[in-house]
Scaffold this motif. Structure first.
Motif, PDB file in Angstrom:
ATOM      1  N   GLY A   8       0.778  -1.234   0.000  1.00 47.54           N
ATOM      2  CA  GLY A   8       0.000   0.000   0.000  1.00 47.54           C
ATOM      3  C   GLY A   8       0.806   1.278   0.000  1.00 47.54           C
ATOM      4  O   GLY A   8       0.245   2.356   0.249  1.00 47.54           O
ATOM      5  N   ALA A   9       2.093   1.204  -0.275  1.00 48.55           N
ATOM      6  CA  ALA A   9       2.930   2.408  -0.274  1.00 48.55           C
ATOM      7  C   ALA A   9       2.411   3.425  -1.290  1.00 48.55           C
ATOM      8  O   ALA A   9       2.018   3.075  -2.407  1.00 48.55           O
ATOM      9  CB  ALA A   9       4.372   2.045  -0.593  1.00 48.55           C
ATOM     10  N   GLY A  10       2.401   4.689  -0.874  1.00 48.93           N
ATOM     11  CA  GLY A  10       1.978   5.764  -1.755  1.00 48.93           C
ATOM     12  C   GLY A  10       0.493   6.066  -1.722  1.00 48.93           C
ATOM     13  O   GLY A  10       0.035   7.005  -2.372  1.00 48.93           O
ATOM     14  N   VAL A  11      -0.272   5.293  -0.976  1.00 43.70           N
ATOM     15  CA  VAL A  11      -1.725   5.494  -0.877  1.00 43.70           C
ATOM     16  C   VAL A  11      -2.046   6.092   0.488  1.00 43.70           C
ATOM     17  O   VAL A  11      -1.451   5.716   1.502  1.00 43.70           O
ATOM     18  CB  VAL A  11      -2.486   4.167  -1.072  1.00 43.70           C
ATOM     19  N   THR A  12      -3.011   7.016   0.514  1.00 45.90           N
ATOM     20  CA  THR A  12      -3.403   7.682   1.758  1.00 45.90           C
ATOM     21  C   THR A  12      -4.836   7.322   2.124  1.00 45.90           C
ATOM     22  O   THR A  12      -5.748   7.461   1.304  1.00 45.90           O
ATOM     23  CB  THR A  12      -3.281   9.206   1.623  1.00 45.90           C
ATOM     24  N   ILE A  13      -5.018   6.868   3.363  1.00 49.36           N
ATOM     25  CA  ILE A  13      -6.342   6.513   3.889  1.00 49.36           C
ATOM     26  C   ILE A  13      -6.727   7.539   4.942  1.00 49.36           C
ATOM     27  O   ILE A  13      -6.003   7.739   5.920  1.00 49.36           O
ATOM     28  CB  ILE A  13      -6.337   5.117   4.533  1.00 49.36           C
ATOM     29  N   ALA A  14      -7.854   8.182   4.763  1.00 49.29           N
ATOM     30  CA  ALA A  14      -8.369   9.119   5.772  1.00 49.29           C
ATOM     31  C   ALA A  14      -9.276   8.367   6.732  1.00 49.29           C
ATOM     32  O   ALA A  14     -10.186   7.659   6.305  1.00 49.29           O
ATOM     33  CB  ALA A  14      -9.127  10.258   5.104  1.00 49.29           C
ATOM     34  N   ILE A  15      -9.022   8.528   8.015  1.00 43.68           N
ATOM     35  CA  ILE A  15      -9.852   7.898   9.051  1.00 43.68           C
ATOM     36  C   ILE A  15     -10.707   8.994   9.688  1.00 43.68           C
ATOM     37  O   ILE A  15     -10.217   9.823  10.462  1.00 43.68           O
ATOM     38  CB  ILE A  15      -8.985   7.219  10.136  1.00 43.68           C
ATOM     39  N   ILE A  16     -11.994   9.012   9.339  1.00 44.06           N
ATOM     40  CA  ILE A  16     -12.930   9.974   9.933  1.00 44.06           C
ATOM     41  C   ILE A  16     -13.538   9.294  11.149  1.00 44.06           C
ATOM     42  O   ILE A  16     -14.409   8.435  11.037  1.00 44.06           O
ATOM     43  CB  ILE A  16     -14.013  10.407   8.925  1.00 44.06           C
ATOM     44  N   ASP A  17     -13.051   9.681  12.342  1.00 43.91           N
ATOM     45  CA  ASP A  17     -13.404   8.947  13.542  1.00 43.91           C
ATOM     46  C   ASP A  17     -13.092   9.809  14.767  1.00 43.91           C
ATOM     47  O   ASP A  17     -13.077  11.044  14.653  1.00 43.91           O
ATOM     48  CB  ASP A  17     -12.643   7.617  13.584  1.00 43.91           C
ATOM     49  N   THR A  18     -12.831   9.179  15.882  1.00 47.04           N
ATOM     50  CA  THR A  18     -12.606   9.924  17.127  1.00 47.04           C
ATOM     51  C   THR A  18     -11.174  10.386  17.311  1.00 47.04           C
ATOM     52  O   THR A  18     -10.825  10.908  18.374  1.00 47.04           O
ATOM     53  CB  THR A  18     -12.988   9.044  18.342  1.00 47.04           C
ATOM     54  N   ALA A  41       1.973  -0.165   4.688  1.00 50.46           N
ATOM     55  CA  ALA A  41       2.833   0.881   4.135  1.00 50.46           C
ATOM     56  C   ALA A  41       2.039   2.107   3.706  1.00 50.46           C
ATOM     57  O   ALA A  41       2.628   3.096   3.253  1.00 50.46           O
ATOM     58  CB  ALA A  41       3.640   0.334   2.951  1.00 50.46           C
ATOM     59  N   ALA A  42       0.721   2.074   3.847  1.00 48.98           N
ATOM     60  CA  ALA A  42      -0.096   3.231   3.486  1.00 48.98           C
ATOM     61  C   ALA A  42       0.014   4.305   4.557  1.00 48.98           C
ATOM     62  O   ALA A  42       0.384   4.042   5.701  1.00 48.98           O
ATOM     63  CB  ALA A  42      -1.555   2.800   3.316  1.00 48.98           C
ATOM     64  N   ILE A  52      -7.434  -2.985   2.206  1.00 50.79           N
ATOM     65  CA  ILE A  52      -7.364  -3.776   0.973  1.00 50.79           C
ATOM     66  C   ILE A  52      -7.591  -2.881  -0.243  1.00 50.79           C
ATOM     67  O   ILE A  52      -6.947  -3.051  -1.285  1.00 50.79           O
ATOM     68  CB  ILE A  52      -8.384  -4.928   1.024  1.00 50.79           C
ATOM     69  N   VAL A  53      -8.484  -1.921  -0.118  1.00 47.41           N
ATOM     70  CA  VAL A  53      -8.681  -0.941  -1.193  1.00 47.41           C
ATOM     71  C   VAL A  53      -7.373  -0.203  -1.467  1.00 47.41           C
ATOM     72  O   VAL A  53      -6.998   0.030  -2.620  1.00 47.41           O
ATOM     73  CB  VAL A  53      -9.797   0.054  -0.834  1.00 47.41           C
ATOM     74  N   ALA A  54      -6.653   0.142  -0.403  1.00 51.20           N
ATOM     75  CA  ALA A  54      -5.358   0.811  -0.563  1.00 51.20           C
ATOM     76  C   ALA A  54      -4.370  -0.087  -1.303  1.00 51.20           C
ATOM     77  O   ALA A  54      -3.581   0.393  -2.131  1.00 51.20           O
ATOM     78  CB  ALA A  54      -4.805   1.214   0.800  1.00 51.20           C
ATOM     79  N   LEU A  55      -4.401  -1.387  -1.020  1.00 53.69           N
ATOM     80  CA  LEU A  55      -3.524  -2.317  -1.728  1.00 53.69           C
ATOM     81  C   LEU A  55      -3.847  -2.323  -3.223  1.00 53.69           C
ATOM     82  O   LEU A  55      -2.940  -2.326  -4.068  1.00 53.69           O
ATOM     83  CB  LEU A  55      -3.676  -3.730  -1.159  1.00 53.69           C
TER      84      LEU A  55
END
Length: 413
Positions: A50-60, A122-123, A267-270
């Motif tokens: 997942g290197a190079g991919v960014t996941i935003a966590i909208i949470d607490t 790696a994301a 997995i989407v990031a992968l």
């Protein structure tokens, strides 16, 4: 074990949580992540992590200081008004939730084989803290702002382990989610948990174009308590016997689609890392098209298209599709928001001179036999006068005949 159920307005997250503590063996923590092998995640790492991919966590809020998350959180913000500027201060009555979610998406683990490692280790993560039971702004406004902020700051994937507990959502979400889709961002959302009162999927899991995740147990069977049902579910992932990082150190054992969702977001990031040229619609299609059969007809309101398979999603040959999440949401908006946007007709005092004539109100019930029999109105208005006139003519004719006969007899005599 205590239950986390936090609600702001109609927005909620839910999970069953038990603190494992910092004294547990790190190796035992990694050993609990059964989904890494059962769902093809570790096999997919042979291609990408997942290197190079960014996941935003909208949470607490994701605590990036946890040993398993060091270096993972690359940015963030707070939209609640009570969190830290970088979004990493856990807030609200379910403050641990965001850190657990973040660790299952992109946890790094530590010392090679210890601690929690996410689906895409790696994301990068963006932590956007919202208030569940904290903050002065409405949860709807927080979500809309959070989605836009994530897009503007480089998110390729947005994880939303939350539910509004209603099928509907505010119009501000139309704009925010459409903004994400038009910027080619994949939004992954939880189906919700029946054990926490969510009997059917609620927004954002009802928004067209969102990748919705249902939950299953260790054996791949639908989880009754840890997953809601609904026709929008796309795939299923583990939602029971989960382990996640705790703010400040240590770990939580937990259950719920709140945990299944970041597993899929990772997995989407992968997929995005392995196929950087694919748009969001085709990324989602790879996830659904390669899902393993759950043993029932799919798509199913319980399993979606089946159990997510990371290795197949990353490596299988999957034909491209023209599916466009933005187009799906636009069409929904066109149909369902039309009444809200169409102005009411302006009333007028009288019809304009050029108006076509309108039929007069019907005086009585319609004739069920059409034109085969006369109507009551026809008998009244035409039949009765005609009958009277016919009787008069008959009497006149009879009198005339009688008069003629008398004349003829008088002539004979």
């Amino acid at each position: 074990m205590r239950r986390l159920v936090a609600t702001v307005a109609a927005l909620a997250i839910a999970a069953s949580v038990a603190f494992v503590g910092g004294g547990a063996s790190a190796d035992s923590i990694r050993d609990r992540e059964y989904w890494l092998t059962q769902y093809g995640i570790s096999a997919a790492w042979n291609t990408t992590k997942g290197a190079g991919v960014t996941i935003a966590i909208i949470d607490t809020g994701v605590d990036g200081s946890h040993i398993d998350l060091k270096g993972a959180v690359k940015g963030g913000t707070d939209v609640s008004g009570v969190g830290a500027a970088n979004g990493q201060k856990p807030i609200g009555t379910s403050s641990e939730h965001g850190t657990m979610v973040g660790s299952l998406a992109a946890g790094r683990g530590h010392d090679g084989t210890d601690g929690v490692i996410g689906s895409a280790p790696a994301a990068n993560l963006l932590s956007i803290s919202i208030g569940f039971g904290a903050g002065t702004r409405s949860s709807d406004d927080q979500i809309a702002e959070a989605v836009r902020w994530a897009v503007d700051h480089g998110a390729d994937v947005i994880n939303m382990s939350l539910t509004r507990n209603s099928l509907e959502w505010p119009q501000s979400w139309d704009d925010a989610f459409l903004y994400a889709f038009e910027h080619d961002v994949v939004v992954v959302a939880a189906a919700g948990n029946r054990g926490s009162g969510t009997t059917e999927v609620g927004a954002p899991a009802t928004i067209p174009g969102v990748l919705v995740v249902g939950g299953v147990d260790r054996n791949g069977k639908a989880s009754f308590d840890a997953s809601s049902q609904g026709i929008t579910i796309a795939v299923s992932a583990p939602s029971e016997d989960l382990i996640g990082a705790a703010p400040g150190g240590g770990y939580y054992a937990w259950a719920g689609t709140s945990g299944a969702t970041p597993i899929v977001a990772g997995i989407v990031a992968l997929v995005r890392a392995a196929h950087p040229g694919l748009d969001a619609g085709n990324v989602i299609n790879r996830i659904t098209a390669t899902a393993k059969s759950p043993g029932v007809k799919v798509p199913s309101p319980i399993y979606g298209y089946g159990l997510v398979d990371a290795e197949a999603a990353v490596n299988a040959k999957v034909p491209k599709v023209t599916t466009d999440p933005a187009a799906e949401l636009k069409e929904w908006i066109r149909i369902h928001r039309r009444a809200d946007s169409t102005p009411s007709p302006t009333p007028i005092a009288s019809p304009p001179a050029t108006s076509a004539p309108t039929p007069a109100p019907h005086a009585g019930p319609a004739n069920p036999l059409g034109t085969l029999l006369p109507t009551v109105a026809l008998l009244r208005d035409v039949g009765v006068p005609l009958l009277v006139f016919a009787v008069f003519l008959a009497l006149l004719a009879a009198w005339t005949v009688s008069l003629v006969r008398r004349v003829r007899r008088s002539r004979r005599t």
